[in-house]
Write an enzyme that holds these catalytic residues in place. Structure first.
Site, mmCIF file in Angstrom:
data_model
loop_
_atom_site.group_PDB
_atom_site.id
_atom_site.type_symbol
_atom_site.label_atom_id
_atom_site.label_comp_id
_atom_site.label_asym_id
_atom_site.label_seq_id
_atom_site.Cartn_x
_atom_site.Cartn_y
_atom_site.Cartn_z
ATOM 1 N N ASP A 79 4.601 -4.233 5.630
ATOM 2 C CA ASP A 79 3.805 -5.408 5.983
ATOM 3 C C ASP A 79 3.254 -6.128 4.759
ATOM 4 O O ASP A 79 3.163 -5.590 3.663
ATOM 5 C CB ASP A 79 2.665 -5.029 6.930
ATOM 6 C CG ASP A 79 1.797 -3.886 6.410
ATOM 7 O OD1 ASP A 79 2.297 -3.041 5.647
ATOM 8 O OD2 ASP A 79 0.615 -3.825 6.772
ATOM 9 N N GLU A 94 0.466 -0.927 7.373
ATOM 10 C CA GLU A 94 -0.340 -0.133 6.440
ATOM 11 C C GLU A 94 -1.606 -0.865 6.047
ATOM 12 O O GLU A 94 -2.648 -0.247 5.813
ATOM 13 C CB GLU A 94 0.477 0.190 5.187
ATOM 14 C CG GLU A 94 -0.237 1.125 4.205
ATOM 15 C CD GLU A 94 -1.222 0.418 3.276
ATOM 16 O OE1 GLU A 94 -2.227 1.033 2.894
ATOM 17 O OE2 GLU A 94 -0.979 -0.757 2.944
ATOM 18 N N GLU A 95 -1.514 -2.195 5.946
ATOM 19 C CA GLU A 95 -2.661 -2.975 5.473
ATOM 20 C C GLU A 95 -3.821 -2.974 6.459
ATOM 21 O O GLU A 95 -4.905 -3.447 6.147
ATOM 22 C CB GLU A 95 -2.242 -4.414 5.179
ATOM 23 C CG GLU A 95 -1.228 -4.553 4.055
ATOM 24 C CD GLU A 95 -1.768 -4.147 2.688
ATOM 25 O OE1 GLU A 95 -2.970 -3.840 2.579
ATOM 26 O OE2 GLU A 95 -0.975 -4.120 1.736
ATOM 27 N N HIS A 103 -2.940 -7.451 -4.284
ATOM 28 C CA HIS A 103 -3.902 -8.131 -3.406
ATOM 29 C C HIS A 103 -4.469 -9.389 -4.055
ATOM 30 O O HIS A 103 -5.594 -9.788 -3.755
ATOM 31 C CB HIS A 103 -5.032 -7.188 -2.961
ATOM 32 C CG HIS A 103 -4.602 -6.197 -1.914
ATOM 33 N ND1 HIS A 103 -5.296 -6.004 -0.737
ATOM 34 C CD2 HIS A 103 -3.550 -5.360 -1.857
ATOM 35 C CE1 HIS A 103 -4.691 -5.077 -0.012
ATOM 36 N NE2 HIS A 103 -3.615 -4.671 -0.679
#
Length: 437
Positions: free
Chosen positions: A104, A162-163, A408
């Protein structure tokens, strides 16, 4: 020549010392990875240009499933919504080992104007999951085409979400849901490996730049705790609205919230053993309607990061005590929603130590670096609670190409030479484990 320039150009295999240590399988894989590299780049760029948020990974999952079926793997789709599990059997007896790759992306607008930049506005592979997925597919293709070089079976876990999901989402997701839906069963692997892109690290030996760039051609690891328990909280302070010219007639929720946020920091600085890792950060605050009106409600939220599995309960108790005292002293009230997040990733000591020689053999000892564990959160931890796990960092930076952006962030990108490194070390980790067991 710089110490780390050789792995960048030649993938770390081309010194006489390393060639002397190279096994026949290493040589076969090295040649095959060199030939596979253009396809790896093409795959990574395709995935990068079409990023998908958590639990929306339809296109990526379809691409993964098609590739795995073409390679002859047993494939199961729709695991944890968009997860894909592929099983590759060598045809020879042996245990099973698992390789995890998350798929993702993040709700971030990309800044770098590359030909493969995101075509999905406001969504970006800013955490390198496009690389993780590509490496997983690369290992699958490498091992499928060279079944004579290894034994046992390899299970590929292509994971969604996962995020994480927003606080309003109440169900399980990602790794935890994959496990609940049987991804680690039939057969159950004896160990699980995972990697994550990383442009910088803090070295345990104190050497290197500050920050120390973890370059393409390098990997980093930690033994024991690798990432933190990652919990989240939302606090609502309620006061009494009043005109700003007569504050004595109300209870200013903004002032109370400001005092509470400041006081919460003393849990780390004055109420916790200095040797106990803890991060308590407030990342958002909302409140107020107009400049001349005292707010009657303020909401703020943040995260709590720890290593010790039991310590978050102690932190929560201290948070309640702090908030209760401050709000009562000011005539306000509060509520707090505290949400348990991913547990800490704990790298299995014996598995880690047994795998590191494989990395050093391929990359050279100077390119396998021990790092100080971070306080990020990672749901690979759920897989590592089922079987022994080893989760390591894949170097992706290259200052000479101005590829240094942190994960990020909108500036994140990778030196695509890392794809070769990722496939090589992950394949070696899996195959050497199967040989040992």
């Amino acid at each position: 020549m710089k110490r780390y320039a050789l792995p960048l150009a030649l993938f770390g295999f081309c010194t006489a010392a390393l060639m002397a240590q190279e096994s026949p399988r290493d040589a076969t894989f090295r040649t095959a990875i060199d030939a596979l590299y253009p396809k790896l780049v093409e795959t990574r760029r395709d995935i990068h240009a079409h990023p998908e948020l958590s639990n929306e990974e339809e296109r990526t999952a379809a691409l993964v499933a098609e590739r795995l079926r073409t390679l002859g793997l047993q494939v199961k789709t729709g695991v944890a919504k968009h997860g894909v599990v592929g099983l590759l059997d060598s045809g020879k007896p042996g245990p099973c080992v698992a390789i995890r790759a998350d798929m993702d992306a993040l709700p971030i607008k990309e800044l770098r104007a590359t030909p493969y930049r995101s075509q999905n506005p406001g969504v970006m592979h800013a955490c390198g999951h496009d690389v993780h997925t590509t490496v997983g597919l690369g290992v699958a293709e490498l091992l499928a085409k060279h079944r004579d070089q290894w034994r046992g079976s390899v299970k590929f876990l292509f994971q969604p979400a996962e995020e994480g999901m927003p606080p309003t989402y109440k169900g399980d997701w990602g790794a935890k849901l994959m496990i609940a839906e049987g991804a680690m069963d039939n057969p159950r692997p004896a160990a699980v490996f995972g990697l994550h892109c990383r442009p910088t690290i803090t070295r345990t030996d104190g050497r290197g730049e500050d920050p120390h760039y973890l370059r393409a051609g390098q990997v980093a690891y930690a033994i024991g705790p690798d990432s933190a328990n990652s919990d989240s909280f939302v606090v609502t302070i309620r006061g009494v609205m009043a005109h700003g010219s007569a504050p004595q007639r109300g209870v200013d929720a903004i002032v109370v919230a400001a005092e509470a946020i400041t006081a919460l920091q003393t849990i780390r600085s004055r109420q916790t053993d200095t040797r106990q890792p803890l991060v308590l950060s407030v990342g958002v605050i909302q409140g107020g309607q107009r400049q001349n009106i005292l707010a009657d409600e303020v909401t703020f939220g943040g995260t709590v990061r720890t290593y010790d599995a039991a310590f978050p309960d102690t932190v929560l108790e201290k948070m309640h005590r702090t908030l209760k005292g401050i709000t009562e002293a000011n005539g306000a009230t509060y509520t707090m929603e505290y949400r348990k997040g991913y547990p800490s990733v704990i790298n299995h000591k014996e598995l880690t130590n047994a795998t590191l020689p494989s990395f050093r053999r391929l990359l050279g000892p100077d390119n396998v670096l021990e790092m100080v564990p971070g306080m990020g959160g990672e749901d690979f931890s759920y897989f590592a609670q089922v079987v022994p796990g080893f989760y390591f960092r894949l170097g992706v930076s290259n200052p000479d190409k101005e590829i240094t952006g942190e994960i990020h962030t909108p500036a994140f990108d990778v030196d695509e030479a890392c794809l070769k490194t990722g496939v090589a070390v992950m394949a070696a980790a899996a195959c050497d484990f199967l040989d040992r067991n």
